[in-house]
Design an enzyme around this catalytic site. Structure first.
Site, PDB file in Angstrom:
ATOM      1  N   GLU A   1      51.974 -25.285  30.813  1.00  0.00           N
ATOM      2  CA  GLU A   1      51.277 -26.576  30.714  1.00  0.00           C
ATOM      3  C   GLU A   1      50.176 -26.668  31.764  1.00  0.00           C
ATOM      4  O   GLU A   1      50.404 -26.424  32.961  1.00  0.00           O
ATOM      5  CB  GLU A   1      52.284 -27.733  30.899  1.00  0.00           C
ATOM      6  CG  GLU A   1      51.603 -29.104  30.823  1.00  0.00           C
ATOM      7  CD  GLU A   1      52.571 -30.265  30.643  1.00  0.00           C
ATOM      8  OE1 GLU A   1      53.779 -30.053  30.490  1.00  0.00           O
ATOM      9  OE2 GLU A   1      52.058 -31.411  30.648  1.00  0.00           O
TER      10      GLU A   1
ATOM     11  N   GLU B   1      62.440 -27.144  33.193  1.00  0.00           N
ATOM     12  CA  GLU B   1      61.230 -26.886  33.978  1.00  0.00           C
ATOM     13  C   GLU B   1      61.551 -26.057  35.218  1.00  0.00           C
ATOM     14  O   GLU B   1      62.599 -26.266  35.840  1.00  0.00           O
ATOM     15  CB  GLU B   1      60.594 -28.219  34.400  1.00  0.00           C
ATOM     16  CG  GLU B   1      60.147 -29.056  33.218  1.00  0.00           C
ATOM     17  CD  GLU B   1      59.507 -30.385  33.636  1.00  0.00           C
ATOM     18  OE1 GLU B   1      59.297 -30.610  34.851  1.00  0.00           O
ATOM     19  OE2 GLU B   1      59.219 -31.192  32.729  1.00  0.00           O
TER      20      GLU B   1
ATOM     21  N   ASP C   1      64.690 -31.156  25.569  1.00  0.00           N
ATOM     22  CA  ASP C   1      64.439 -31.061  27.009  1.00  0.00           C
ATOM     23  C   ASP C   1      65.655 -31.475  27.825  1.00  0.00           C
ATOM     24  O   ASP C   1      66.312 -32.484  27.514  1.00  0.00           O
ATOM     25  CB  ASP C   1      63.283 -32.010  27.385  1.00  0.00           C
ATOM     26  CG  ASP C   1      61.965 -31.279  27.547  1.00  0.00           C
ATOM     27  OD1 ASP C   1      61.960 -30.039  27.629  1.00  0.00           O
ATOM     28  OD2 ASP C   1      60.920 -31.973  27.590  1.00  0.00           O
TER      29      ASP C   1
ATOM     30  N   ASP D   1      61.057 -34.671  27.057  1.00  0.00           N
ATOM     31  CA  ASP D   1      61.379 -35.844  27.881  1.00  0.00           C
ATOM     32  C   ASP D   1      60.119 -36.709  28.057  1.00  0.00           C
ATOM     33  O   ASP D   1      60.176 -37.781  28.662  1.00  0.00           O
ATOM     34  CB  ASP D   1      62.017 -35.454  29.222  1.00  0.00           C
ATOM     35  CG  ASP D   1      61.134 -34.593  30.089  1.00  0.00           C
ATOM     36  OD1 ASP D   1      60.055 -34.169  29.616  1.00  0.00           O
ATOM     37  OD2 ASP D   1      61.509 -34.327  31.250  1.00  0.00           O
ATOM     38  N   SER D   2      59.004 -36.263  27.453  1.00  0.00           N
ATOM     39  CA  SER D   2      57.822 -37.119  27.338  1.00  0.00           C
ATOM     40  C   SER D   2      58.176 -38.393  26.575  1.00  0.00           C
ATOM     41  O   SER D   2      57.386 -39.339  26.549  1.00  0.00           O
ATOM     42  CB  SER D   2      56.683 -36.382  26.618  1.00  0.00           C
ATOM     43  OG  SER D   2      57.156 -35.837  25.397  1.00  0.00           O
TER      44      SER D   2
HETATM   45  O1  KIV Z   1      58.180 -33.393  27.353  1.00  0.00           O
HETATM   46  C1  KIV Z   1      57.339 -32.827  26.646  1.00  0.00           C
HETATM   47  O2  KIV Z   1      56.865 -33.342  25.620  1.00  0.00           O
HETATM   48  C2  KIV Z   1      56.916 -31.503  27.057  1.00  0.00           C
HETATM   49  C3  KIV Z   1      55.659 -30.975  26.447  1.00  0.00           C
HETATM   50  C4  KIV Z   1      54.510 -31.695  26.967  1.00  0.00           C
HETATM   51  C5  KIV Z   1      55.558 -29.507  26.619  1.00  0.00           C
HETATM   52  O3  KIV Z   1      57.539 -30.907  27.879  1.00  0.00           O
END
Ligand code: KIV
Length: 275
Positions: A182, A115, A83, A44-45
């Site tokens: 993380e 998460e 995610d 979700d980044s």
């Molecule tokens: O959203 C993401 O890219 C992540 C990574 C930073 C582990 O959760």
């Protein structure tokens, strides 16, 4: 044969390191897959690096499905983990199950990531019981940025370190097949890695984890809004892109592009007969 939960299990048993990179679109996923990565994370980044949000909070299920399906189409061998976005699993076990199912059916995920620790174990258990592999995510959990008080290292106090260890054991017990750590001090991440049987995938968690994950724009030098200390730049792709864009603009303005080789030919008499 596509990598799967057994690839992760075997890696933990044999000590072979797991490589994971993010991707959010078909062409990048294809390149990463061809390079031989173990797994691709549709993180979700994407809220930060693709959509320009300040954090991951605004990311929706539709965003994750849209980008996830594109990545899945490009990944032949890598396991695709998508995610679960903010508020797609926190509200109830039922909602978590429905949304994990959507990521599998519509996003064509091979697994989902969410998460949190003991507080989301009922969700992890229900999703795994439904036949969907789950990766947990502990330490700096960006969806909880407002309660954490910012992007900072987690686990430096005895209480938080102990809680992280207990959460790692709890998500393992709930059925997660791997856990992302993380922004956790390296020694703590190594200790947690030794204490659980599922692989740890570190990001800013040192070399003692069973695998590593990075955001691809960070490691390629394509994203400069914010670069965490743990990012290593493996290339300066951003510079290469900017140079190419500048050269294109210059050649369009000067008329050097397109040259004859980039055009299509036609017999002169066809042009001559036009009226
Ligand atoms: O959203 C993401 O890219 C992540 C990574 C930073 C582990 O959760």
């Amino acid at each position: 044969m596509k990598n799967n939960v057994l690839t992760f299990k075997k890696a933990k048993e044999t000590g072979k390191k797991i490589s994971m990179l993010t991707a959010y679109d078909y062409s990048t996923a294809k390149l990463i897959d061809e390079a031989g990565v173990t797994a691709i994370l549709v993180g979700d980044s994407l809220g930060n690096v693709m959509l320009g949000y300040e954090n991951t909070i605004p990311v929706t299920m539709e965003d994750m499905i849209h980008h996830g399906a594109a990545v899945s189409r490009g990944a032949q061998n890598a396991m695709v983990v998508i995610d679960m976005p903010f508020m797609s699993y926190q509200v109830s076990v039922e909602k978590a199950l429905i949304n994990a199912g959507r990521l599998m059916k519509e996003g064509m995920a091979d697994a989902v990531k969410l998460e949190g620790g003991s507080e989301v174990c009922p969700q992890i258990k229900a999703i795994v019981d439904a036949g969907i592999p789950v990766v947990a995510h502990l330490g700096l959990t960006p969806q909880a940025i407002h309660t954490l008080g910012g992007f900072r290292v987690q686990g430096k106090t005895p209480q938080v370190a102990q809680k992280l260890l207990e959460d790692a054991k709890a998500v393992e017990q709930a059925g997660a097949f791997a856990v992302t750590l993380e922004c956790v001090p390296s020694k703590l991440a190594s200790y947690i890695t030794e204490q659980i049987k599922i692989p740890t995938i570190g990001i800013g968690a040192g070399n003692g984890c069973d695998g590593q994950v990075l955001v691809y724009q960070d490691m390629l030098g394509m994203f400069s809004d914010f670069t965490p200390k743990f990012v290593k730049r493996f290339a300066s792709v951003g510079e290469v892109m900017k140079e190419a864009f500048s050269q294109y603009i210059a050649e369009v303005e000067s008329g050097a592009f397109p040259s004859e080789e980039h055009g299509y030919q036609i017999d002169d008499d066809i042009i001559e007969k036009l009226y």
